[in-house]
Design a protein around this motif. Structure first.
Motif, PDB file in Angstrom:
ATOM      1  N   THR A   1      -2.766   5.461   0.784  1.00  0.00           N
ATOM      2  CA  THR A   1      -3.744   4.369   0.944  1.00  0.00           C
ATOM      3  C   THR A   1      -3.762   3.902   2.395  1.00  0.00           C
ATOM      4  OG1 THR A   1      -3.140   3.682  -1.284  1.00  0.00           O
ATOM      5  CG2 THR A   1      -4.497   2.150  -0.006  1.00  0.00           C
ATOM      6  N   LYS A   2      -2.547   3.764   2.963  1.00  0.00           N
ATOM      7  CA  LYS A   2      -2.468   3.338   4.377  1.00  0.00           C
ATOM      8  C   LYS A   2      -3.223   4.329   5.269  1.00  0.00           C
ATOM      9  CE  LYS A   2       2.041   1.133   4.325  1.00  0.00           C
ATOM     10  NZ  LYS A   2       3.441   1.391   4.563  1.00  0.00           N
TER      11      LYS A   2
ATOM     12  N   LEU B   1       0.827  -1.212   0.000  1.00  0.00           N
ATOM     13  CA  LEU B   1       0.000   0.000   0.000  1.00  0.00           C
ATOM     14  C   LEU B   1       0.860   1.259   0.000  1.00  0.00           C
ATOM     15  CD1 LEU B   1      -2.794  -1.012   2.567  1.00  0.00           C
ATOM     16  CD2 LEU B   1      -2.776  -1.308   0.084  1.00  0.00           C
TER      17      LEU B   1
ATOM     18  N   VAL C   1      -7.637  -7.235   5.093  1.00  0.00           N
ATOM     19  CA  VAL C   1      -7.039  -6.096   5.801  1.00  0.00           C
ATOM     20  C   VAL C   1      -7.167  -6.335   7.313  1.00  0.00           C
ATOM     21  CG1 VAL C   1      -7.295  -3.613   6.271  1.00  0.00           C
ATOM     22  CG2 VAL C   1      -7.505  -4.484   3.918  1.00  0.00           C
TER      23      VAL C   1
ATOM     24  N   ASP D   1       1.529   5.235   0.937  1.00  0.00           N
ATOM     25  CA  ASP D   1       1.293   5.909   2.224  1.00  0.00           C
ATOM     26  C   ASP D   1      -0.117   6.495   2.292  1.00  0.00           C
ATOM     27  OD1 ASP D   1       3.757   5.194   3.057  1.00  0.00           O
ATOM     28  OD2 ASP D   1       4.683   7.186   2.830  1.00  0.00           O
TER      29      ASP D   1
ATOM     30  N   ALA E   1      -6.505   3.554   7.527  1.00  0.00           N
ATOM     31  CA  ALA E   1      -6.490   3.857   8.966  1.00  0.00           C
ATOM     32  C   ALA E   1      -7.651   4.782   9.331  1.00  0.00           C
ATOM     33  CB  ALA E   1      -5.157   4.493   9.352  1.00  0.00           C
TER      34      ALA E   1
END
Ligand SMILES: N[C@@H](CCC(=O)N[C@@H](CS)C(=O)NCC(=O)O)C(=O)O
Length: 220
Positions: free
Chosen positions: A137-138, A133, A185, A135, A142
């Motif tokens: 997307t992360k 992923l 996930v 950054d 989150a």
């Protein structure tokens, strides 16, 4: 009173936008017909969709009601229309501040998370390895997990969904639930329980069966 609904959706395995109003429409209990337009078959796809709506996007809801009719396009507009037409389904929370927050959740999903949508594209009936992923997307994954956790901590005891009973907010996030399942996930326990509850909805199960049939038929 005679009401006829027709929901025009895209290939179910892929059409994340279509899944949202489908879940909402099923929650109303109203009968409806369905038209599935095969996606990713240009120029056929665009031509087929434009037969129903000049906006050229699915989902589209056709409403025929006592001799009058209209079409509604765009997932959120359809969910709003269904919530208005079927108050008994309680598709928005009754308490105004909770409702305002639920609307914000729905709008944030509708307008955002471009990297999540790009890297974790919906493939409802398939299971896939999690890609590396970016950054952005992360951060978006989150944010979704944090938003769900926050709502669930405050309201899930009243029905198990983000704002208690199933609402438009859950409908809007239904494809993200599917994506998180497809790509496995990692999520906290409360979110895992919520996702299992969403995936167990008859609407989600039926959508998944139809998506699997598309895969088996080589359509997705
Ligand atoms: N903002 C729209 C987005 C709808 C959308 O992008 N739908 C895609 C399918 S999931 C589509 O119709 N694509 C047309 C095409 O592939 O030609 C909504 O909320 O309904």
């Amino acid at each position: 009173m005679s009401v006829r609904y027709t929901l025009i959706v895209g290939t179910k395995d892929w059409s994340s936008w279509s899944l949202r109003p489908y879940v909402a429409l099923r929650a109303t209990g109203a009968e409806f017909e369905e038209v599935v337009v095969p996606l990713r078959r240009e120029p056929l796809t665009g031509d087929e969709i434009r037969k129903h709506s000049k906006a050229g996007r699915v989902p589209i809801l056709k409403i025929e009601d006592n001799g009058r009719g209209t079409i509604v396009w765009d997932s959120l507009a359809i969910c709003e229309t269904l919530a208005e037409r079927h108050p008994e389904a309680k598709l928005w929370p009754a308490e105004p501040f909770v409702r305002a927050e639920a609307r914000s959740y729905a709008a944030e999903m509708h307008a955002g998370f471009p990297d999540l949508r790009d890297q974790l594209s919906m493939d409802f009936a398939r299971r896939k390895p999690l890609p590396v992923l970016r950054d952005d997307t992360k951060a978006q994954v989150a944010r979704v997990i944090d938003a769900w956790s926050s709502a669930l901590a405050r309201f899930a005891q009243d029905g198990g969904f983000l704002f208690g009973g199933l609402s438009v907010a859950d409908c809007m996030y239904a494809p993200v639930v599917s994506r998180f399942v497809t790509y496995d996930v990692a999520v906290p326990k409360s979110v895992e329980t919520y996702m299992a509850r969403m995936m167990a909805l008859p609407a989600m199960r039926d959508w998944g069966k139809a998506a699997q049939k598309e895969i088996d038929a080589g359509l997705a």
